[in-house]
Design an enzyme around this catalytic site. Sequence first.
Site, PDB file in Angstrom:
ATOM      1  N   VAL A  15       0.837  -1.208   0.000  1.00 33.31           N
ATOM      2  CA  VAL A  15       0.000   0.000   0.000  1.00 33.31           C
ATOM      3  C   VAL A  15       0.870   1.255   0.000  1.00 33.31           C
ATOM      4  O   VAL A  15       0.650   2.186  -0.796  1.00 33.31           O
ATOM      5  CB  VAL A  15      -0.958  -0.003   1.218  1.00 33.31           C
ATOM      6  CG1 VAL A  15      -1.766   1.284   1.261  1.00 33.31           C
ATOM      7  CG2 VAL A  15      -1.879  -1.212   1.168  1.00 33.31           C
ATOM      8  N   GLU A 130     -10.000   6.145   5.993  1.00 29.35           N
ATOM      9  CA  GLU A 130     -10.886   5.629   4.937  1.00 29.35           C
ATOM     10  C   GLU A 130     -10.440   4.259   4.427  1.00 29.35           C
ATOM     11  O   GLU A 130     -11.272   3.382   4.176  1.00 29.35           O
ATOM     12  CB  GLU A 130     -10.910   6.630   3.775  1.00 29.35           C
ATOM     13  CG  GLU A 130     -11.868   6.297   2.664  1.00 29.35           C
ATOM     14  CD  GLU A 130     -13.318   6.261   3.131  1.00 29.35           C
ATOM     15  OE1 GLU A 130     -13.859   7.311   3.431  1.00 29.35           O
ATOM     16  OE2 GLU A 130     -13.897   5.158   3.205  1.00 29.35           O
ATOM     17  N   VAL A 133     -11.407   0.314   5.833  1.00 28.29           N
ATOM     18  CA  VAL A 133     -12.600  -0.496   5.526  1.00 28.29           C
ATOM     19  C   VAL A 133     -12.808  -0.525   4.015  1.00 28.29           C
ATOM     20  O   VAL A 133     -12.962   0.530   3.386  1.00 28.29           O
ATOM     21  CB  VAL A 133     -13.857   0.081   6.209  1.00 28.29           C
ATOM     22  CG1 VAL A 133     -15.098  -0.702   5.808  1.00 28.29           C
ATOM     23  CG2 VAL A 133     -13.696   0.083   7.720  1.00 28.29           C
ATOM     24  N   GLY A 188      -3.002 -16.177  -5.070  1.00 32.84           N
ATOM     25  CA  GLY A 188      -2.644 -15.020  -4.240  1.00 32.84           C
ATOM     26  C   GLY A 188      -3.853 -14.235  -3.737  1.00 32.84           C
ATOM     27  O   GLY A 188      -3.705 -13.174  -3.142  1.00 32.84           O
ATOM     28  N   GLU A 191      -4.618 -15.621   1.724  1.00 28.47           N
ATOM     29  CA  GLU A 191      -3.330 -15.692   2.417  1.00 28.47           C
ATOM     30  C   GLU A 191      -2.977 -17.156   2.695  1.00 28.47           C
ATOM     31  O   GLU A 191      -3.867 -18.015   2.748  1.00 28.47           O
ATOM     32  CB  GLU A 191      -3.444 -14.992   3.773  1.00 28.47           C
ATOM     33  CG  GLU A 191      -4.096 -13.645   3.711  1.00 28.47           C
ATOM     34  CD  GLU A 191      -3.092 -12.526   3.877  1.00 28.47           C
ATOM     35  OE1 GLU A 191      -1.928 -12.814   4.194  1.00 28.47           O
ATOM     36  OE2 GLU A 191      -3.487 -11.377   3.683  1.00 28.47           O
ATOM     37  N   ASP A 202     -11.752 -10.635   9.871  1.00 29.13           N
ATOM     38  CA  ASP A 202     -11.443  -9.456   9.052  1.00 29.13           C
ATOM     39  C   ASP A 202     -12.716  -8.633   8.808  1.00 29.13           C
ATOM     40  O   ASP A 202     -12.742  -7.417   8.993  1.00 29.13           O
ATOM     41  CB  ASP A 202     -10.823  -9.913   7.731  1.00 29.13           C
ATOM     42  CG  ASP A 202     -10.540  -8.769   6.787  1.00 29.13           C
ATOM     43  OD1 ASP A 202      -9.515  -8.099   6.967  1.00 29.13           O
ATOM     44  OD2 ASP A 202     -11.371  -8.521   5.892  1.00 29.13           O
ATOM     45  N   LYS A 206     -14.147  -4.714  10.265  1.00 23.22           N
ATOM     46  CA  LYS A 206     -14.662  -3.659   9.381  1.00 23.22           C
ATOM     47  C   LYS A 206     -16.068  -3.219   9.803  1.00 23.22           C
ATOM     48  O   LYS A 206     -16.382  -2.023   9.806  1.00 23.22           O
ATOM     49  CB  LYS A 206     -14.648  -4.146   7.928  1.00 23.22           C
ATOM     50  CG  LYS A 206     -13.218  -4.326   7.400  1.00 23.22           C
ATOM     51  CD  LYS A 206     -13.184  -5.079   6.081  1.00 23.22           C
ATOM     52  CE  LYS A 206     -11.749  -5.301   5.627  1.00 23.22           C
ATOM     53  NZ  LYS A 206     -11.624  -6.292   4.550  1.00 23.22           N
TER      54      LYS A 206
END
Length: 434
Positions: A15, A130, A133, A188, A191, A202, A206
């Site tokens: 990221v 931002e 989520v 991919g 995970e 996960d 969120k």
Amino acid sequence: MKDCINVGLLGAGTVGGGVLQVMERNASDIAKKVGLPVRVLKICDRQLEAMKKEFGDGYEYTAEADDVLTDPRIDIVAELIGREHPAKEFIQKALEQGKNVVTANKDVIAKFGGELLELAQAKGLDLLFEASVCGGIPIISPLKTSMAANKIKSIMGIVNGTTNYMLSKMQDEHLDYDAVLKEAQAKGYAESDPTADVGGLDAARKIVILSSIAFNTRVSLEDVHIEGIEKIEACDIKYAQDMGYVVKLLALAKNGPKYGVSVAVQPTMLPMDHPLASVNGVFNAVFIQGDAIGEAMFLGLGAGRYPTASSVCGDIIETARNILRHSTGRIGCGCFEEKRLCPPDKMHYPTYIRMKVADQPGALAAIAAAFGAQNVSLRNVLQKNRKGDEFAEVVVITHSVPETNLATAVQVLSVLPMVKKVCTVIRVEDRTLD
Ligand code: HSE
């Protein structure tokens, strides 16, 4: 007078690297939108030499987070290292040092969002998240600004791309869970340790963030009923299809006027004509119901280098504008209401149940009686016999019933002599069955 807004980057992996590229590629437009150039001044990453090689001479580099957190030239810290610790401590220190913070970290915001937002507010700083989520989908900012006038009644989201990809594959190619998981890992999309995705954690993080904002109250992970997709079998998806439904891992948050908030992550059957039913593959979507807006759906890519960078960069731009107008810290924590959690006996919904049953006289009658005794009314009943199997598969969909009654009925069914196994129990969201 400032001549530039300086950003310090903690973490330049997938990221962070995307953020660097987008900020560089669109620098001139961003400068015009903000009113001053916005540049990444310093990058902190453990892989120093690899970073220098990848991103070149235009930046300062360090392996020590403190070199960013205490640098007086830095206005905005972008925390992109992920996980709870030390990311939480870095965000806290940045705020204590008077720096605005942008983060993509759902683990930290879901758990420590309240205290960090309070700190930011006390300091008059922005803490924007931002990207935490649904990656590239703008949803937090719309909830906090454009939709702020609404009483939000419900949020339903497909907020995990891995599981949506897997369920879509199981549906389209009639594949089993294990085969799909292996394929998703090879490509991919999943995970090597997929537990947090397939187990629902996960998605739970969120929906904790979204429901806290939407319902103006602090929802925590302990408030969320979490179920993953591990028990869903290809035949459940097929039977759902036969009955006009699709199976999705939904994050659901409801705020009833009478009994309060309920938050869950559960495999859920949705009618095929529901807007979320056609959201497939790695796409995410969030469907909101508000008293003024009615219904609105936000759709996009929930993960990935550039979609996530898009949200991080948007937050950086927003913060830079606020810095120049001396208006940081305007929109802080909005949890001003006391939380009221809806008790399970007040939660009603229809449910799909698949059982393996001895194919003998009186079996269906006994099953129907067990449901009836708990006041659970049946809407659809389907029996499937497989060649060579001495047991029949019985599938039912109930009318909307209290969660507690349903749980007791399932317990009773599991010990009936003619029921070999209650295989799957899936919530159904269908307004026509309420
Ligand atoms: N692992 C997540 C997903 C993305 O599959 O959607 C990051 O939250």
